[in-house]
Motif scaffolding. Structure first.
Motif, short mmCIF file in Angstrom:
data_model
loop_
_atom_site.label_atom_id
_atom_site.label_comp_id
_atom_site.label_asym_id
_atom_site.label_seq_id
_atom_site.Cartn_x
_atom_site.Cartn_y
_atom_site.Cartn_z
N GLU A 32 5.64 2.14 6.38
CA GLU A 32 4.95 2.38 5.11
C GLU A 32 3.79 1.41 4.91
O GLU A 32 2.73 1.80 4.43
N MET A 33 3.96 0.14 5.29
CA MET A 33 2.86 -0.83 5.14
C MET A 33 1.68 -0.44 6.02
O MET A 33 0.53 -0.57 5.61
N ALA A 34 1.96 0.05 7.23
CA ALA A 34 0.87 0.48 8.12
C ALA A 34 0.12 1.66 7.51
O ALA A 34 -1.12 1.70 7.52
N GLN A 35 0.85 2.64 6.96
CA GLN A 35 0.20 3.80 6.32
C GLN A 35 -0.54 3.38 5.06
O GLN A 35 -1.67 3.82 4.80
N LEU A 36 0.09 2.53 4.29
CA LEU A 36 -0.51 2.05 3.04
C LEU A 36 -1.77 1.23 3.31
O LEU A 36 -2.75 1.33 2.57
N LEU A 37 -1.77 0.46 4.38
CA LEU A 37 -2.96 -0.32 4.73
C LEU A 37 -4.15 0.60 4.95
O LEU A 37 -5.24 0.34 4.42
N ARG A 38 -3.94 1.68 5.69
CA ARG A 38 -5.05 2.62 5.92
C ARG A 38 -5.53 3.22 4.60
O ARG A 38 -6.75 3.34 4.36
N ALA A 39 -4.61 3.56 3.70
CA ALA A 39 -4.98 4.14 2.40
C ALA A 39 -5.73 3.12 1.55
O ALA A 39 -6.77 3.45 0.96
N ARG A 40 -5.24 1.90 1.48
CA ARG A 40 -5.91 0.89 0.66
C ARG A 40 -7.30 0.56 1.22
O ARG A 40 -8.24 0.37 0.45
N GLN A 41 -7.42 0.48 2.52
CA GLN A 41 -8.73 0.20 3.11
C GLN A 41 -9.71 1.34 2.82
O GLN A 41 -10.88 1.09 2.54
N ARG A 42 -9.22 2.57 2.86
CA ARG A 42 -10.08 3.72 2.58
C ARG A 42 -10.49 3.76 1.10
O ARG A 42 -11.65 3.96 0.78
N VAL A 43 -9.55 3.50 0.20
CA VAL A 43 -9.80 3.61 -1.23
C VAL A 43 -10.48 2.36 -1.79
O VAL A 43 -11.43 2.46 -2.56
N LEU A 44 -10.00 1.19 -1.41
CA LEU A 44 -10.48 -0.07 -2.01
C LEU A 44 -11.49 -0.81 -1.14
O LEU A 44 -12.22 -1.66 -1.63
N GLY A 45 -11.47 -0.52 0.15
CA GLY A 45 -12.31 -1.24 1.10
C GLY A 45 -11.49 -2.23 1.89
O GLY A 45 -10.46 -2.73 1.41
N PRO A 46 -11.92 -2.54 3.10
CA PRO A 46 -11.12 -3.41 3.98
C PRO A 46 -11.05 -4.86 3.53
O PRO A 46 -10.12 -5.57 3.92
#
Length: 168
Positions: A32-46
């Motif tokens: 879940e953290m790996a999937q969430l990381l991709r989502a947060r980077q896409r939505v909020l920026g890396p």
């Protein structure tokens, strides 16, 4: 109603994954953290602080699942990003450095690894206030490693045959 990409939804997913991991489901937490990381980077920026928090957590759960080398490399990346984005004295940057040094001391167990942990604690002392939670955690962690290292030295000093009293 909040959508799947709303920052509060992402924050809830983060906390759920973290708590499930802390309660024994490291597989779920890592995935879940790996999937969430991709989502947060896409939505909020890396470089967003929330993305960096999730990146830190994803690295620690990766280590927990057994990919120590990959997780440690990820932590080093997080430290670099946090240093660049938040500064070297940010509590988050220092916490990532503490996590990496703790993992290295746990794996290595050598006096050099504990000395490296002590250098991180010194930086934490300099940058954070007396009662800061990261400072308290850092001192407790260092004390435990020094205690373990001292017991090991004491053990080998008094059992020159290389066997503990339990092995006789």
């Amino acid at each position: 109603m909040l959508g799947v990409d709303h920052p509060e939804t992402l924050a809830s997913r983060h906390e759920r994954a973290r708590w499930k991991g802390l309660n024994g489901d490291a597989d779920y937490a890592a995935r879940e953290m790996a999937q969430l990381l991709r989502a947060r980077q896409r939505v909020l920026g890396p470089n967003h602080p929330d993305s960096l928090i999730t990146q830190h957590e994803a690295a620690t759960w990766r280590i927990e699942k057994g990919d120590v080398e990959g997780g440690m490399a990820d932590l080093e990346l997080v430290i670099g990003l946090r240093t660049k984005c938040l500064g070297p004295d940010s509590p988050d940057t220092l916490n990532s450095r503490l996590t990496l040094a703790t993992m290295q001391a746990s794996i290595d167990g050598s006096e050099e690894a504990v000395d490296a942990l002590a250098l991180v604690v010194r930086d934490i002392d300099r940058a954070l206030g007396q009662g800061h939670p990261t400072r308290i955690k850092a001192h407790n962690t260092l004390k435990e490693f020094r205690k373990a290292l001292g017991e090991t030295k004491h053990h080998w000093r008094h059992h020159s045959d290389g066997q503990s009293s339990k092995c006789k």
